[in-house]
Design a protein around this motif. Structure first.
Motif, mmCIF file in Angstrom:
data_model
loop_
_atom_site.group_PDB
_atom_site.id
_atom_site.type_symbol
_atom_site.label_atom_id
_atom_site.label_comp_id
_atom_site.label_asym_id
_atom_site.label_seq_id
_atom_site.Cartn_x
_atom_site.Cartn_y
_atom_site.Cartn_z
ATOM 1 N N GLY A 295 0.937 18.395 -42.669
ATOM 2 C CA GLY A 295 1.414 20.001 -43.226
ATOM 3 C C GLY A 295 3.334 19.650 -42.192
ATOM 4 O O GLY A 295 3.448 20.692 -42.630
ATOM 5 N N ARG A 296 3.239 18.884 -41.528
ATOM 6 C CA ARG A 296 4.444 18.171 -41.020
ATOM 7 C C ARG A 296 5.086 20.137 -40.340
ATOM 8 O O ARG A 296 3.990 20.664 -39.218
ATOM 9 C CB ARG A 296 5.748 18.297 -41.723
ATOM 10 C CG ARG A 296 5.885 17.579 -42.708
ATOM 11 C CD ARG A 296 6.482 17.294 -44.111
ATOM 12 N NE ARG A 296 7.278 16.169 -44.582
ATOM 13 C CZ ARG A 296 6.422 16.005 -46.114
ATOM 14 N NH1 ARG A 296 6.073 17.008 -46.601
ATOM 15 N NH2 ARG A 296 6.273 14.666 -46.326
ATOM 16 N N ASP A 297 6.613 19.967 -39.044
ATOM 17 C CA ASP A 297 6.793 20.659 -37.697
ATOM 18 C C ASP A 297 5.874 20.698 -36.800
ATOM 19 O O ASP A 297 5.085 21.559 -36.738
ATOM 20 C CB ASP A 297 6.748 21.966 -38.557
ATOM 21 C CG ASP A 297 7.525 22.218 -37.676
ATOM 22 O OD1 ASP A 297 8.324 22.715 -37.044
ATOM 23 O OD2 ASP A 297 7.969 23.534 -37.661
ATOM 24 N N ARG A 298 5.176 19.282 -36.781
ATOM 25 C CA ARG A 298 3.953 19.619 -35.548
ATOM 26 C C ARG A 298 4.120 18.327 -34.570
ATOM 27 O O ARG A 298 4.425 17.188 -35.305
ATOM 28 C CB ARG A 298 2.481 20.000 -36.264
ATOM 29 C CG ARG A 298 1.879 18.562 -37.193
ATOM 30 C CD ARG A 298 1.002 19.217 -37.964
ATOM 31 N NE ARG A 298 0.801 20.257 -38.885
ATOM 32 C CZ ARG A 298 0.313 21.171 -38.797
ATOM 33 N NH1 ARG A 298 -0.545 21.605 -38.023
ATOM 34 N NH2 ARG A 298 0.923 22.647 -39.743
ATOM 35 N N THR A 299 2.964 18.176 -33.375
ATOM 36 C CA THR A 299 2.984 17.120 -33.554
ATOM 37 C C THR A 299 1.059 16.758 -32.802
ATOM 38 O O THR A 299 0.455 17.420 -32.581
ATOM 39 C CB THR A 299 3.111 17.356 -31.563
ATOM 40 O OG1 THR A 299 4.724 17.707 -31.319
ATOM 41 C CG2 THR A 299 3.099 15.970 -30.249
ATOM 42 N N THR A 300 1.301 15.658 -33.155
ATOM 43 C CA THR A 300 0.420 14.702 -32.520
ATOM 44 C C THR A 300 0.079 13.406 -32.256
ATOM 45 O O THR A 300 0.871 12.619 -32.226
ATOM 46 C CB THR A 300 -0.575 13.836 -34.800
ATOM 47 O OG1 THR A 300 -0.724 14.752 -35.599
ATOM 48 C CG2 THR A 300 -1.861 13.844 -34.400
ATOM 49 N N ILE A 301 -1.559 13.865 -31.150
ATOM 50 C CA ILE A 301 -1.397 12.929 -30.140
ATOM 51 C C ILE A 301 -2.488 11.292 -30.406
ATOM 52 O O ILE A 301 -3.486 12.320 -31.347
ATOM 53 C CB ILE A 301 -1.887 13.358 -28.832
ATOM 54 C CG1 ILE A 301 -1.105 14.686 -28.752
ATOM 55 C CG2 ILE A 301 -2.318 12.498 -27.449
ATOM 56 C CD1 ILE A 301 -1.208 14.872 -27.524
ATOM 57 N N ASN A 302 -2.323 10.249 -30.114
ATOM 58 C CA ASN A 302 -3.215 9.422 -30.679
ATOM 59 C C ASN A 302 -3.485 8.477 -29.439
ATOM 60 O O ASN A 302 -3.052 7.500 -28.780
ATOM 61 C CB ASN A 302 -2.441 8.854 -32.117
ATOM 62 C CG ASN A 302 -3.406 7.679 -32.386
ATOM 63 O OD1 ASN A 302 -4.609 7.329 -31.418
ATOM 64 N ND2 ASN A 302 -3.173 6.790 -33.206
#
Length: 333
Positions: free
Chosen positions: A326-333
């Motif tokens: 959905g965009r406008d977000r942060t994902t940590i991998n």
């Protein structure tokens, strides 16, 4: 050690000349000069000031001894002795700082100095900086000291100017001309240095990868000039948010990377702060107020990483998930 002088020659310490020839970059050269000057001409303080690109200021780039005026201090050219020397391209001696009305001389006297001597650094008639000496003693500097310092300044000027040119060329080669962020070439250099420290000393670092959501629409609707304005405005926000020891890069198009000193939690919080700052900013174009959002992917160096590319790919995967979800977000991998 002091240098002997007559009207036809000067004598400099061999070690100084040898160390100078081996210096690796401009900061090391400036430090060497400020370290050796008090051993060549008796002084309790030595510094090198360079014009820092601002029209009316000089910066103290190197310092040895008395710290009445600290390194990295910005000095106005107006109302200072060092500024007057820079503008007039003429050496000056002040053997009674107590009576001086110059701003820098007042600070030096407040720090315990009583005499100073400044000489211009010139290349092809243009002044780009000064060499500066200070002494705790009154009447410390005479004509013979002035002759010697001027000779040293003239000798060093060509060498320093050449190193400044090399430094500037290197900076241009590693800087994105539009946003002034470091470029992908610089990312490889800095990233590999941080990876090496991680592998040897386990100094943690993380990578934040970002791109601007739906950036193509700005170019398609308003033109590439507006797209460039968005990139420049976005980059200014990043530079205001990140810490001085983090590293900001434009790797292509609207894709950017930050190398963060610290673990993944530190990087994740920084990414979220950046995302919220960007969401709150406005890009003004004509009558339009443009709002943008970004997506972020975050990862950290891991034991299995033996090259920078593996960290880069993991951050890229995290960025992909942010956009997919959905965009406008942060994902940590």
């Amino acid at each position: 050690m002091s240098s002997s002088i007559n009207h036809e020659s000067i004598c400099l310490p061999i070690t100084f000349v040898n160390e100078l020839s081996k210096s690796k970059d401009l900061p090391e050269t400036l430090d060497l000069i400020s370290h050796w000057l008090p051993q060549i001409i008796d002084a309790d303080r030595a510094s090198v000031c360079l014009h820092n690109g601002q029209e009316d200021t000089l910066e103290v780039y190197a310092l040895y001894g008395n710290k009445a005026i600290e390194a990295n201090t910005i000095l106005q050219i107006n109302n200072t002795m060092v500024g007057r020397v820079f503008q007039s391209k003429t050496l000056e001696i002040n053997n009674n700082l107590k009576e001086s009305q110059d701003f820098d001389c007042k600070i030096l006297h407040g720090g315990g100095l009583n005499s100073c001597m400044d000489v211009p650094l010139q290349k092809s008639g243009a002044c780009f900086g000064t060499l500066n000496l200070g002494s705790l003693r009154e009447n410390a500097y005479q004509t013979q000291h002035a002759v010697l310092l001027e000779c040293i300044a003239n000798w060093l000027a060509n060498y320093l100017h050449a190193q400044m040119e090399i430094t500037e060329q290197k900076k241009r080669a590693e800087t994105d001309p539009l946003t002034k962020a470091s470029n992908r070439r610089c990312l490889t250099i800095v990233g590999n240095e941080l990876l090496s420290k991680w592998q040897s000393d386990k100094q943690p670092f993380a990578m934040i990868m970002m791109d601007i959501d739906n950036f193509k629409q700005f170019n398609d609707r308003y033109g590439h000039n507006v797209g460039d304005l968005v990139l420049v405005t976005f980059s200014k926000v990043i530079n205001q948010v990140i810490r001085t020891y983090d590293h900001f890069f434009r790797v292509g198009g609207d894709e950017f990377v930050i190398l963060v000193s610290g673990n993944v939690d530190v990087a994740g919080k920084l990414a979220e702060r950046i995302r919220l700052e960007v969401a709150g900013m406005t890009v003004q174009y004509d009558i339009h107020s443009l709002h943008i959002t970004i997506s972020c992917g975050v990862t950290t160096a891991q034991l299995k990483d033996d090259n920078l590319e593996s960290i880069y790919n993991r951050a890229d995967q995290a960025l992909y998930l942010s956009k997919k979800n959905g965009r406008d977000r942060t994902t940590i991998n």
